[in-house]
Write an enzyme that holds these catalytic residues in place. Structure first.
Site, PDB file in Angstrom:
ATOM      1  N   TRP A 164      -3.466  -1.968 -14.768  1.00  0.00           N
ATOM      2  CA  TRP A 164      -4.903  -1.784 -14.960  1.00  0.00           C
ATOM      3  C   TRP A 164      -5.734  -2.824 -14.223  1.00  0.00           C
ATOM      4  O   TRP A 164      -6.942  -2.636 -14.055  1.00  0.00           O
ATOM      5  CB  TRP A 164      -5.257  -1.843 -16.447  1.00  0.00           C
ATOM      6  CG  TRP A 164      -4.671  -3.022 -17.169  1.00  0.00           C
ATOM      7  CD1 TRP A 164      -3.536  -3.033 -17.923  1.00  0.00           C
ATOM      8  CD2 TRP A 164      -5.169  -4.365 -17.182  1.00  0.00           C
ATOM      9  NE1 TRP A 164      -3.290  -4.305 -18.405  1.00  0.00           N
ATOM     10  CE2 TRP A 164      -4.277  -5.146 -17.968  1.00  0.00           C
ATOM     11  CE3 TRP A 164      -6.273  -4.999 -16.598  1.00  0.00           C
ATOM     12  CZ2 TRP A 164      -4.455  -6.507 -18.191  1.00  0.00           C
ATOM     13  CZ3 TRP A 164      -6.453  -6.361 -16.808  1.00  0.00           C
ATOM     14  CH2 TRP A 164      -5.555  -7.099 -17.608  1.00  0.00           C
ATOM     15  N   ASN A 165      -5.132  -3.944 -13.785  1.00  0.00           N
ATOM     16  CA  ASN A 165      -5.977  -5.026 -13.271  1.00  0.00           C
ATOM     17  C   ASN A 165      -6.511  -4.767 -11.857  1.00  0.00           C
ATOM     18  O   ASN A 165      -7.578  -5.233 -11.499  1.00  0.00           O
ATOM     19  CB  ASN A 165      -5.262  -6.375 -13.350  1.00  0.00           C
ATOM     20  CG  ASN A 165      -3.919  -6.387 -12.650  1.00  0.00           C
ATOM     21  OD1 ASN A 165      -3.329  -5.348 -12.386  1.00  0.00           O
ATOM     22  ND2 ASN A 165      -3.432  -7.574 -12.344  1.00  0.00           N
ATOM     23  N   PRO A 189      -0.810   6.074 -13.671  1.00  0.00           N
ATOM     24  CA  PRO A 189      -1.685   4.905 -13.777  1.00  0.00           C
ATOM     25  C   PRO A 189      -1.702   4.366 -15.203  1.00  0.00           C
ATOM     26  O   PRO A 189      -1.326   5.063 -16.159  1.00  0.00           O
ATOM     27  CB  PRO A 189      -3.052   5.469 -13.383  1.00  0.00           C
ATOM     28  CG  PRO A 189      -2.998   6.903 -13.832  1.00  0.00           C
ATOM     29  CD  PRO A 189      -1.567   7.339 -13.646  1.00  0.00           C
ATOM     30  N   ALA A 190      -2.149   3.132 -15.346  1.00  0.00           N
ATOM     31  CA  ALA A 190      -2.311   2.545 -16.670  1.00  0.00           C
ATOM     32  C   ALA A 190      -3.312   3.363 -17.476  1.00  0.00           C
ATOM     33  O   ALA A 190      -4.303   3.866 -16.947  1.00  0.00           O
ATOM     34  CB  ALA A 190      -2.789   1.099 -16.544  1.00  0.00           C
ATOM     35  N   SER A 191      -3.067   3.474 -18.771  1.00  0.00           N
ATOM     36  CA  SER A 191      -3.944   4.272 -19.626  1.00  0.00           C
ATOM     37  C   SER A 191      -5.339   3.674 -19.730  1.00  0.00           C
ATOM     38  O   SER A 191      -6.303   4.391 -20.024  1.00  0.00           O
ATOM     39  CB  SER A 191      -3.328   4.397 -21.026  1.00  0.00           C
ATOM     40  OG  SER A 191      -2.114   5.110 -20.969  1.00  0.00           O
ATOM     41  N   GLY A 241       3.734  -4.661 -12.916  1.00  0.00           N
ATOM     42  CA  GLY A 241       3.420  -4.941 -14.309  1.00  0.00           C
ATOM     43  C   GLY A 241       4.239  -6.114 -14.815  1.00  0.00           C
ATOM     44  O   GLY A 241       4.722  -6.939 -14.036  1.00  0.00           O
ATOM     45  N   GLU A 263       7.231  -5.345  -8.807  1.00  0.00           N
ATOM     46  CA  GLU A 263       6.312  -6.474  -8.626  1.00  0.00           C
ATOM     47  C   GLU A 263       5.898  -6.883 -10.024  1.00  0.00           C
ATOM     48  O   GLU A 263       5.078  -6.237 -10.663  1.00  0.00           O
ATOM     49  CB  GLU A 263       5.114  -6.054  -7.760  1.00  0.00           C
ATOM     50  CG  GLU A 263       4.343  -7.248  -7.219  1.00  0.00           C
ATOM     51  CD  GLU A 263       3.144  -7.587  -8.069  1.00  0.00           C
ATOM     52  OE1 GLU A 263       3.245  -8.580  -8.826  1.00  0.00           O
ATOM     53  OE2 GLU A 263       2.131  -6.895  -7.987  1.00  0.00           O
ATOM     54  N   LEU A 264       6.516  -7.965 -10.527  1.00  0.00           N
ATOM     55  CA  LEU A 264       6.461  -8.285 -11.945  1.00  0.00           C
ATOM     56  C   LEU A 264       5.616  -9.526 -12.226  1.00  0.00           C
ATOM     57  O   LEU A 264       4.757  -9.885 -11.444  1.00  0.00           O
ATOM     58  CB  LEU A 264       7.892  -8.435 -12.473  1.00  0.00           C
ATOM     59  CG  LEU A 264       8.810  -7.228 -12.167  1.00  0.00           C
ATOM     60  CD1 LEU A 264      10.225  -7.475 -12.672  1.00  0.00           C
ATOM     61  CD2 LEU A 264       8.247  -5.944 -12.748  1.00  0.00           C
ATOM     62  N   CYS A 297      -1.692 -11.303 -11.324  1.00  0.00           N
ATOM     63  CA  CYS A 297      -0.312 -11.793 -11.379  1.00  0.00           C
ATOM     64  C   CYS A 297      -0.085 -12.973 -10.450  1.00  0.00           C
ATOM     65  O   CYS A 297       0.838 -13.767 -10.667  1.00  0.00           O
ATOM     66  CB  CYS A 297       0.665 -10.667 -11.043  1.00  0.00           C
ATOM     67  SG  CYS A 297       0.353  -9.890  -9.449  1.00  0.00           S
ATOM     68  N   GLU A 394       2.502 -16.754 -18.846  1.00  0.00           N
ATOM     69  CA  GLU A 394       1.396 -16.260 -18.020  1.00  0.00           C
ATOM     70  C   GLU A 394       0.190 -16.002 -18.924  1.00  0.00           C
ATOM     71  O   GLU A 394       0.242 -15.151 -19.802  1.00  0.00           O
ATOM     72  CB  GLU A 394       1.828 -14.973 -17.306  1.00  0.00           C
ATOM     73  CG  GLU A 394       0.849 -14.465 -16.280  1.00  0.00           C
ATOM     74  CD  GLU A 394       1.387 -13.257 -15.526  1.00  0.00           C
ATOM     75  OE1 GLU A 394       0.985 -13.061 -14.371  1.00  0.00           O
ATOM     76  OE2 GLU A 394       2.214 -12.505 -16.092  1.00  0.00           O
ATOM     77  N   GLU A 471       5.790  -5.285  -0.670  1.00  0.00           N
ATOM     78  CA  GLU A 471       4.766  -4.276  -0.431  1.00  0.00           C
ATOM     79  C   GLU A 471       3.827  -4.769   0.658  1.00  0.00           C
ATOM     80  O   GLU A 471       3.595  -5.970   0.809  1.00  0.00           O
ATOM     81  CB  GLU A 471       3.996  -3.969  -1.720  1.00  0.00           C
ATOM     82  CG  GLU A 471       4.876  -3.329  -2.784  1.00  0.00           C
ATOM     83  CD  GLU A 471       4.111  -2.928  -4.024  1.00  0.00           C
ATOM     84  OE1 GLU A 471       4.440  -1.865  -4.589  1.00  0.00           O
ATOM     85  OE2 GLU A 471       3.197  -3.664  -4.449  1.00  0.00           O
TER      86      GLU A 471
END
Length: 498
Positions: A164-165, A189-191, A241, A263-264, A297, A394, A471
């Site tokens: 979502w960010n 996509p994120a909700s 995420g 990509e965490l 992130c 984080e 990416e």
């Protein structure tokens, strides 16, 4: 599905607002699992309702992607490139509307949303060009009569699960290389932020992306996720995420041995040495920390400042932080928007309480902003210890913890003392130290005298438990390609009989 009309009166093209899932070239308004609300983080009020697709409906999207795969792959790279170029052009044309949608569902300031749309569009443009540059290889065989031929072919049906960010850029950074390589893709996509994804799907449809080549499914992660990770149709999953969710997706995908890009999470350190240019370092730290209200992130999570400049740096960064303007993303001059939800506010407050309880002091901010709700005051903490919770986890919020250090070896050890390895930053004028410290830092990306490291040309990704793969850049399309080796007898240099 419904929207709150007044919220979207700012759009020049109201038809860009879609509240239906997009599957096989059709807009699906009825979710067999019901629907869910999308709210505005600045107000906490629902602004749209989007269908929650069932497992069966998601499976239909995968079937459509499989049907579309052969035709999309059969197009020449130049033909796919032209379609992507049209998508890029439309994204630029409608950039302001996309930015407003991002602000309304994600909360970031409009200036940052516009920058994100430009960033998102850059990936479509880049991979439209890279589509034409996929290459194979030819080698001499051990036998003179043969050749070794290596082809690069599309992986097949792909899935992208996005956060979502950065609701636009995290989609295009995955979908653009997939489509360029000749793959089809289903995006989940994120909700919290489905409207940006659906607007991008609308533009892709206008650009001529064929039905089934790109679908966007909306729904509950617990119902949708297992379908995407468990289906043998899906040959590639790309996720951005948390590390916790990434581990789960890898486990689920292992049963069908999927190709995976992850990509965490991150815990990015910034190392500011005595010889750094202080104004440059302050600018860089503020950019790395407070972009997207700290919900990034690669955002600075720990700032280590050498003792010789610690007090001067702390004073300067606190003054700048206190001057940051907090408010709704559509208000003029706003630099810090709301956090995404109440849980985010609680986590930030928990980290601050742990730090101050252990002896850290507040130089700026320190709590929920006067506006209340999800608005949190940009915060600077001094005399943070390297063992405090805020340096171990984080934070994902607008809190800048300053840790004092003396020795280079110690600070490098502290910086690397984490399971994460996404990004790191250092500020110094010493060229030898730059090479030495950059080599020692355990991170996939290192910013040197800058807090802004993301662009379409650079390979984005981490090491350790921050992920797998890269990416963007010339390497980004490789994540959607597989090698096929041809052992070709008779194609070699042996001369025919006279």
């Amino acid at each position: 599905m419904t929207t709150t009309a007044n919220d979207f009166d700012v759009l020049d093209d109201p038809t860009l607002l879609r509240t239906a899932a997009y599957v096989d070239g059709a807009w699906i308004t009825d979710g067999e699992s019901g629907s869910f609300a999308v709210d505005n983080p600045a107000t906490g009020r629902a602004i749209a309702e989007v269908p929650a697709l069932s497992a069966d409906q998601v499976a239909e999207a995968l079937d459509a992607a499989e049907r579309a795969q052969a035709g999309w792959r059969a197009l020449s790279a130049k033909e796919r490139s032209k379609v992507l170029r049209r998508w890029f052009d439309l994204t630029e044309t409608h950039a302001d509307d996309l930015a407003h949608i991002i602000v309304l569902e994600q909360g970031k300031p409009l200036a940052e949303a516009r920058a994100e749309v430009a960033y998102a569009a850059s990936f479509i443009e880049w991979f439209a060009e890279e589509a034409k540059r996929v290459r194979g290889e030819i080698f001499d065989s051990p036998k003179a009569s043969g050749r070794v031929v290596v082809l690069q072919e599309p992986v097949g049906v792909c899935v992208a699960v996005t956060p979502w960010n950065f609701p636009a850029a995290m989609i295009t950074r995955k979908a653009a290389p997939a489509l360029a390589a000749g793959c089809t893709m289903v995006v989940k996509p994120a909700s919290q932020t489905p409207l940006t994804a659906l607007a991008l799907a609308e533009l892709a449809e206008r650009a001529g992306v064929p039905a089934g080549v790109l679908s966007v499914v909306t729904g509950k992660a617990r119902e949708v996720g297992p379908v995407l990770t468990g289906s043998p149709i899906v040959r590639k999953i790309s996720f951005t995420g948390s590390t916790e969710v990434g581990r789960q997706l890898l486990q689920e995908s292992a049963l069908t041995v999927k190709n995976a890009s992850m990509e965490l999470g991150g815990n990015a350190p910034i190392l500011v040495f005595d010889d750094a240019d202080i104004p440059t370092a302050v600018d860089g730290v503020l950019a790395a920390k407070f972009r997207n209200s700290g919900e990034s992130c690669i955002g600075a999570n720990r700032v280590y400042v050498q003792n010789g400049i610690y007090d001067e740096f702390a004073k300067a960064v606190a003054e700048r932080t206190a001057s940051l303007v907090v408010g709704s993303g559509l208000e003029d001059g706003v630099q810090i928007g709301p956090l995404i939800d109440e849980a985010a506010v609680e986590k930030v407050a928990e980290h601050i309480a742990d730090a101050t309880g252990g002896g850290a002091t507040v130089l700026a901010g320190g709590g929920v902003h006067d506006r209340g709700g999800r608005f949190f005051a940009p915060t600077v903490l001094a005399e943070v210890a390297p063992t405090m919770l805020i340096t171990r986890e984080e934070t994902f919020g607008p809190v800048l913890p300053l840790v004092r250090f003396e020795d280079e070896a110690d600070v490098v050890r502290w910086a690397n003392d984490t399971e994460f390895g996404l990004a790191a930053y250092l500020f110094t004028k010493d060229a030898e130290r730059t090479w030495r410290v950059a080599a020692a830092l355990e991170a996939g990306m290192v910013g040197i005298n800058t807090g802004l490291i993301s662009n379409e040309i650079a390979p984005f990704g981490g090491i350790k438990q921050s992920g797998l793969g890269r990416e963007g850049s010339v390497h980004g399309i490789e994540e959607y390609l597989e090698m096929k080796y041809l052992a070709w007898e008779g194609a070699g240099t042996t001369q025919p009989d006279a």
